[in-house]
Motif scaffolding. Structure first.
Motif, short mmCIF file in Angstrom:
data_model
loop_
_atom_site.label_atom_id
_atom_site.label_comp_id
_atom_site.label_asym_id
_atom_site.label_seq_id
_atom_site.Cartn_x
_atom_site.Cartn_y
_atom_site.Cartn_z
N LEU A 177 -21.68 28.94 34.22
CA LEU A 177 -21.95 29.30 35.61
C LEU A 177 -21.46 28.21 36.57
CD1 LEU A 177 -25.48 30.97 35.57
CD2 LEU A 177 -23.26 32.04 35.93
N SER A 178 -21.54 26.96 36.15
CA SER A 178 -21.08 25.88 37.03
C SER A 178 -19.57 25.98 37.27
CB SER A 178 -21.43 24.51 36.42
OG SER A 178 -20.68 24.28 35.23
N LYS A 179 -18.81 26.39 36.24
CA LYS A 179 -17.36 26.56 36.40
C LYS A 179 -17.04 27.74 37.31
CE LYS A 179 -16.53 24.55 31.83
NZ LYS A 179 -16.11 24.79 30.44
N ILE A 180 -17.79 28.82 37.12
CA ILE A 180 -17.59 29.98 37.99
C ILE A 180 -17.98 29.65 39.42
CG2 ILE A 180 -18.36 32.35 38.45
CD1 ILE A 180 -18.72 32.68 35.42
N ALA A 181 -19.08 28.91 39.61
CA ALA A 181 -19.52 28.52 40.95
C ALA A 181 -18.47 27.67 41.65
CB ALA A 181 -20.85 27.77 40.86
N LYS A 182 -17.79 26.79 40.90
CA LYS A 182 -16.76 25.94 41.50
C LYS A 182 -15.59 26.80 42.00
CE LYS A 182 -13.81 21.91 40.68
NZ LYS A 182 -12.69 22.54 41.40
N ILE A 183 -15.20 27.79 41.19
CA ILE A 183 -14.12 28.68 41.61
C ILE A 183 -14.52 29.43 42.87
CG2 ILE A 183 -12.88 30.80 41.00
CD1 ILE A 183 -11.73 28.39 39.63
N ILE A 184 -15.76 29.95 42.89
CA ILE A 184 -16.24 30.70 44.06
C ILE A 184 -16.25 29.80 45.29
CG2 ILE A 184 -18.26 31.85 45.06
CD1 ILE A 184 -18.95 32.82 42.24
N THR A 185 -16.69 28.56 45.13
CA THR A 185 -16.74 27.63 46.25
C THR A 185 -15.34 27.26 46.73
OG1 THR A 185 -18.83 26.71 45.41
CG2 THR A 185 -17.61 25.39 47.01
#
Length: 292
Positions: A177-185
């Protein structure tokens, strides 16, 4: 109402069986149940809103392609008219010059539409490649990333994402989720829909009525994790549940059920990005002429 009567009946049995339960405790349980009902209604409203937004986003690319095809047809018609002018001595140089200008204008408009579509497609591919490269080999077994009709889909298996038999996000899902959150950000011009899906096995758990509830609660858990743990702007997030009614595999096999139990993170460009290009020509040049 039937569920409420059943719930109150169970509480009444519990009260009769245990005389020590106070009326205060009963009221507290009843209030908790009412709160759960209200939360479920809110999630249903948010899901309907997200469905409408997603439908508009999916239609955007189709609208651009239709615009491009229409303008190409206009260019062909204008070119035919120009050829007739060149072959006819009755047509003056003024008409020929006008047709040339119109053709050039249409070509510029077509190129602008093509550039807008290509830019959107390129951003989607860069986003997808960046996320895929960041995932470990183990994570790729539970995460599927693809681009479909101009939209990025990230599909997460429930075995990786949630605690067993629960809608709470598991600790082991944190790294992914942290990797996905970085992409979203990083891609701040995109909106994000979190969509929960289940298989067709009825849920048998207290305070969860059916698979609609379960899918919506799971989507809400992911949204809240992205917001609170990874500081994703909540204004960009929408949570929705589709229950068992959006399968991608046959529910008659364990493998099919496992595929259907998933949470999708759907990333789409903001809806206002291309509105100036849909239905009108650029402001600094005339609109392409209609076919005669």
């Amino acid at each position: 109402m039937k569920y409420r009567i059943s719930f109150l009946a169970l509480l009444a049995v519990a009260v009769l069986g245990q005389s020590c339960v106070s009326s205060k405790k009963y009221k507290e349980l009843d209030a908790n149940y009412t709160q759960l009902q209200n939360s479920t209604k809110d999630l249903s409203i948010k899901y309907q809103t997200s469905e409408q937004a997603l439908a508009v986003a999916r239609g955007r690319n189709q609208s651009l392609e239709e615009q491009i095809n229409q303008q190409k047809a206009n260019v062909t018609a204008l070119q035919d008219a120009l050829n007739k002018c060149l072959n006819s001595s009755s047509q003056g140089n003024v008409n020929i010059s006008k047709l040339v200008d119109e053709i050039n204008s249409s070509n510029r408009y077509i190129q602008q539409l093509v550039n807008a579509k290509n830019k959107s497609d390129s951003l989607n591919m860069v986003l997808t490649n960046n996320l895929t490269r960041s995932l470990s080999p183990t994570e790729t077994q539970d995460v599927d990333v693809k681009v479909l009709k101009g939209v990025v889909y990230i599909s997460l298996s429930d075995n990786m994402l949630y605690k067993s038999g629960s809608y709470e996000v598991s600790d082991k899902a944190g790294a992914t989720l942290s990797k996905i959150a970085k992409i979203i950000t990083d891609y701040s011009n995109y909106d994000v829909l979190i969509e929960g899906n289940t298989d067709n096995v009825p849920i048998a758990q207290k305070n969860i009525r059916n698979n609609w509830d379960l899918s919506a609660l799971r989507a809400s858990s992911v949204v809240q994790a992205l917001q609170t743990t990874y500081q994703v702007d909540p204004k960009r997030l929408t949570a929705g549940g589709r229950g068992e009614y959006n399968p991608i595999a046959d529910n008659s096999t364990p493998q099919g059920k496992a595929q259907n139990r998933r949470t999708q993170i759907i990333i789409t460009p903001k809806l206002d990005q291309f509105m100036d290009l849909i239905g009108k020509a650029p402001a600094d040049q005339p609109a392409p002429p209609a076919k005669q």
